[in-house]
Design an enzyme around this catalytic site. Sequence first.
Site, PDB file in Angstrom:
ATOM      1  CG  ASP A  15       0.434   0.838 -27.695  1.00  0.00           C
ATOM      2  OD1 ASP A  15      -0.145   1.528 -26.833  1.00  0.00           O
ATOM      3  OD2 ASP A  15       0.626   1.235 -28.848  1.00  0.00           O
ATOM      4  CB  SER A  16      -4.107   1.007 -28.115  1.00  0.00           C
ATOM      5  OG  SER A  16      -3.226   2.067 -28.440  1.00  0.00           O
ATOM      6  CE1 TYR A  47      -7.294  -0.849 -27.338  1.00  0.00           C
ATOM      7  CE2 TYR A  47      -5.997  -0.839 -25.310  1.00  0.00           C
ATOM      8  CZ  TYR A  47      -6.553  -1.519 -26.377  1.00  0.00           C
ATOM      9  OH  TYR A  47      -6.372  -2.877 -26.470  1.00  0.00           O
ATOM     10  N   GLY A  48      -7.742   5.832 -26.886  1.00  0.00           N
ATOM     11  CA  GLY A  48      -7.880   7.168 -26.303  1.00  0.00           C
ATOM     12  C   GLY A  48      -9.303   7.634 -26.054  1.00  0.00           C
ATOM     13  CG  ASN A  79       1.073   7.167 -22.138  1.00  0.00           C
ATOM     14  OD1 ASN A  79       1.672   7.721 -21.240  1.00  0.00           O
ATOM     15  ND2 ASN A  79       1.676   6.765 -23.246  1.00  0.00           N
ATOM     16  CB  THR A  80      -5.275   5.178 -23.194  1.00  0.00           C
ATOM     17  OG1 THR A  80      -4.807   6.282 -23.985  1.00  0.00           O
ATOM     18  CG2 THR A  80      -6.743   5.360 -22.895  1.00  0.00           C
ATOM     19  CB  THR A 190       2.422   5.234 -27.642  1.00  0.00           C
ATOM     20  OG1 THR A 190       1.096   5.373 -28.168  1.00  0.00           O
ATOM     21  CG2 THR A 190       2.417   4.299 -26.464  1.00  0.00           C
TER      22      THR A 190
HETATM   23  N1  DGL Z   1      -1.331   4.075 -27.166  1.00  0.00           N
HETATM   24  C1  DGL Z   1      -2.218   5.179 -26.860  1.00  0.00           C
HETATM   25  C2  DGL Z   1      -1.653   5.936 -25.633  1.00  0.00           C
HETATM   26  O1  DGL Z   1      -0.472   5.908 -25.360  1.00  0.00           O
HETATM   27  C3  DGL Z   1      -2.390   6.129 -28.024  1.00  0.00           C
HETATM   28  C4  DGL Z   1      -3.216   5.567 -29.160  1.00  0.00           C
HETATM   29  C5  DGL Z   1      -4.636   5.245 -28.753  1.00  0.00           C
HETATM   30  O2  DGL Z   1      -5.453   6.172 -28.536  1.00  0.00           O
HETATM   31  O3  DGL Z   1      -4.924   4.065 -28.640  1.00  0.00           O
HETATM   32  O4  DGL Z   1      -2.411   6.564 -24.948  1.00  0.00           O
END
Ligand code: DGL
Length: 270
Positions: A15-16, A47-48, A79-80, A190
């Site tokens: 994940d980010s 990452y968004g 998700n991103t 997330t």
């Molecule tokens: N993990 C990112 C998501 O699910 C959320 C946090 C981010 O922007 O990195 O999109």
Amino acid sequence: MSTAVDRNAPIGVFDSGLGGLTVAHAIMQQLPGESIVYFGDTARVPYGPKSPDTVRRYSHEIAGFLLEQGVKAIVVACNTATAHALPMLEAELPVPVIGVVGPGARAAVKGTRNGHIGVIGTEGTIKSGAYVRAIHAESPNAKVTALACPLFVPLVEEGWTNHDATWVIAEEYLAPLLRDDVDTLVLGCTHYPLLKSIIGEIVGRDVRLIDSAEETAADTRRMLSDNDILGTNEQGDYRFVASDDPAQFLELGQRFFGDALEHVEIRTFG
Ligand code: DGL
């Protein structure tokens, strides 16, 4: 999948940052015999708002690191990163890979009664159109209202999961969902499950909230089984790796993981 694959090798989950720990936790609950190497890119989160190319480059680097750790499969818990990088990873990785968008979209299609689904996520996830495509692949006539809620991530990281400011912002972001009469809402980020009570209250109790962590864990089992690489151990081993400050990972990580985290390794890129 070649026969040389060790079925008791770990699954790589990335994940980010810390939010993907919700997915790792769900996998641990559903598949207790599987070992996991979790990587959280805490130095480069969020990452968004980043460009698709940047997110793809980060995802490529992390997948390379996870392969070096000997993983037998990879779960993209962000998700991103799923929205921007999953097709690239599927094409380039020698191990099976799944993301969180497909499982969330499938659960929403299963859950909706009026065929009108809402999706909320980061700017990158919503702009990519990945959820809309995944929902339409399952149900071409579904009506989808997709909204970016970029302030939700920093609010959750700040621990403001029930703060007045969060209420005001959430009411503003979610208003179009009320107008559009969605009956199912995908929490396509997330961090958003931690805002479930505020979001649920605003959109109303009849709107079903989809948290893709559980669905992704179920998909992980299917992926392992389809590839004949389900682990055979009683209890898996877990490693947590981050790209920045270990103290912050251990402290904030608990919020997403639900349990105490005791040890984190550090691996930096570039
Ligand atoms: N993990 C990112 C998501 O699910 C959320 C946090 C981010 O922007 O990195 O999109």
